[in-house]
Design an enzyme around this catalytic site. Structure first.
Site, PDB file in Angstrom:
ATOM      1  N   LYS A 274     -20.029 -15.688   1.377  1.00  0.00           N
ATOM      2  CA  LYS A 274     -21.447 -15.444   1.591  1.00  0.00           C
ATOM      3  C   LYS A 274     -22.088 -14.691   0.457  1.00  0.00           C
ATOM      4  O   LYS A 274     -21.522 -13.747  -0.077  1.00  0.00           O
ATOM      5  CB  LYS A 274     -21.600 -14.620   2.864  1.00  0.00           C
TER       6      LYS A 274
ATOM      7  N   ARG B 242       0.827  -1.217   0.000  1.00  0.00           N
ATOM      8  CA  ARG B 242       0.000   0.000   0.000  1.00  0.00           C
ATOM      9  C   ARG B 242       0.857   1.261   0.000  1.00  0.00           C
ATOM     10  O   ARG B 242       0.463   2.279  -0.568  1.00  0.00           O
ATOM     11  CB  ARG B 242      -0.927  -0.007   1.209  1.00  0.00           C
TER      12      ARG B 242
ATOM     13  N   GLY C 134     -10.756  -8.074  -0.944  1.00  0.00           N
ATOM     14  CA  GLY C 134      -9.509  -8.313  -0.219  1.00  0.00           C
ATOM     15  C   GLY C 134      -8.990  -9.732  -0.379  1.00  0.00           C
ATOM     16  O   GLY C 134      -7.815  -9.943  -0.700  1.00  0.00           O
TER      17      GLY C 134
ATOM     18  N   GLY D 290     -13.703  -3.297   0.686  1.00  0.00           N
ATOM     19  CA  GLY D 290     -15.067  -2.792   0.866  1.00  0.00           C
ATOM     20  C   GLY D 290     -15.409  -1.703  -0.141  1.00  0.00           C
ATOM     21  O   GLY D 290     -16.524  -1.652  -0.667  1.00  0.00           O
TER      22      GLY D 290
END
Ligand code: ADP
Ligand code: MG
Length: 392
Positions: free
Chosen positions: A198, A36, A349, A372
């Site tokens: 999910k 990052r 991620g 996200g």
């Protein structure tokens, strides 16, 4: 891209206040993965090369709204200094008189890194007073933290109430170009691949993509809920009872676009060294669980991906953390890597981590740095950190 970038403003002799994402993994006070930090270098280097003084701000981890030595940004500052090959002054506070006087004494080419923005509870509350104190530090605001752009926090949104120009850095620009381009102007055939644990996390993404893609491949744990919706029994596989109706509705409405696995790799228990065998999706025995897509599904998916011009992939095809159940995920990464002339975009991620592990990251057009944030973007939501920037 309809937002201004650092190329649209004159930064010469100015103090640029830059929101970066230095939320890096740490162990024993050392940065264990500096990706990052490296991702922010082009923006920082450009600003320095064009005569700016650079003030960096970031969050790190989840401190409890107060200073916590574990989440200080010192190690990130050290690593940044090594990568830039010039000194980086890490301050011990984020706002306040000492920060202000250090910043006002800066000369072009200087780099200051402020302390973790989340040491102040006002950061997440997007508090106007705190935002203003941050804003006073700069003359130009740059947001290069895509991973935080889905949050309306002081450092990602509030600062722009009093500090303009407010523009995108190169990393943010690249994210919006790839993700936004796929949604608004994709090359066809446009195929999406969804997986992961999910379905409930991602229903809005699936719905938004289904209206745009030519085909949507479903793997991972979320495929199980579709199998149940089709009337198959899936043993003790992960299933979300409350999402079965949604799966039925999607199958009825978009049956021709939804492509499900035809076989799967199953195990009697959730363990790295569990016995594994391959069965058709309608022959999962009681007491077994689906942990990966099978070889026939890989071939089926590869066939649907053949000739694709745009591919968006979110969510691993199986429990890739266990090598025995990583084959489906790695095989799909290989198919994407070998597509000719396609734009391949990875969001999420765990998906990004899986593609890195496959060793094929360099072969993808774009791997999103925001988990996200990339999902919210793919849902079609406006990200507050992007919305806050100046229009072109
Ligand atoms: P991303 O972070 O890329 O959005 P998710 O967080 O949604 O992806 O899902 C990743 C997780 O899904 C991984 O930890 C993986 O082990 C899990 N997973 C994938 N397939 C299955 C499965 N069949 N059963 C249980 N978990 C699964
Ligand atoms: Mg995840």
């Amino acid at each position: 891209m309809n937002k201004k970038t650092i190329k649209d403003v004159d930064v010469n002799g100015k103090r640029a206040l830059v929101r970066v994402d230095f939320n890096v993994p740490m162990e024993n006070g050392e940065v264990t993965d500096d990706r990052r930090i490296r991702a922010a270098l082009p923006t920082i280097q450009y600003l320095l090369d064009h005569g700016a003084a650079v003030i960096l701000m970031s969050h790190l981890g989840r401190p409890k709204d107060a200073p916590d030595p574990k989440y200080q940004l010192d190690a990130a500052g050290v690593r940044l200094s090594e990568l830039l090959g010039r000194p980086v002054t890490k301050l011990n506070d984020t706002i306040g008189p000492e920060v202000k006087s250090a910043v006002m004494a800066m000369k072009p080419g200087d780099v200051i890194l402020l302390e973790n923005t989340r040491f102040y509870k006002q950061e997440k509350k997007n508090d106007p007073g705190f935002s203003e104190q941050l804003a006073e530090l700069g003359e130009v605001y740059v947001n290069d933290a895509f991973g935080s752009a889905h949050r309306a926090h002081a450092s990602t949104a509030g600062v722009t109430d009093t500090l303009r120009p407010a523009v995108a850095g190169f990393l943010l620009e690249k994210e919006i170009e790839y993700l936004g381009g796929a949604l608004s102007n994709p090359g066809h055939p446009f195929i999406a691949i969804m997986g992961g644990a999910k379905i409930s996390d991602k229903i809005s993404v699936i719905e938004n993509l289904l209206s745009k893609v030519d085909g949507l491949l479903i793997g991972g744990g979320m495929a199980n809920t579709f199998f149940v919706a089709q009337g198959h029994s899936v043993g003790k596989s992960l299933v979300e009872e409350e999402a079965i109706d949604t799966a039925k509705k999607l199958l009825a409405e978009y049956g021709d676009k939804l492509i499900l696995p035809v076989d799967c790799t199953i195990a009697p228990e959730f363990k790295a060294d569990a016995e594994a065998k391959v069965v058709p999706v309608d022959e999962v025995p009681d007491g077994w669980m689906i942990l990966d897509i099978g070889p026939a599904s890989i071939a089926h998916f590869a066939n649907r991906l053949n000739g694709a011009k745009t591919v968006v992939w979110n969510g691993p095809m199986g429990v890739f953390e266990f090598p025995r159940f990583a084959e489906g995920t790695f095989a799909i990464a290989k198919v994407l890597a070998e597509l000719d002339g396609a734009t391949t975009i990875i969001g999420g991620g765990d998906s990004a981590a899986a593609v890195e592990q496959s060793g094929l990251a360099e072969k993808m057009s774009h791997i999103s740095t925001g988990g996200g944030a990339s999902l919210e973007f793919l849902e079609g939501k406006v990200l507050p950190g992007v919305a806050a920037l100046d229009d072109k």
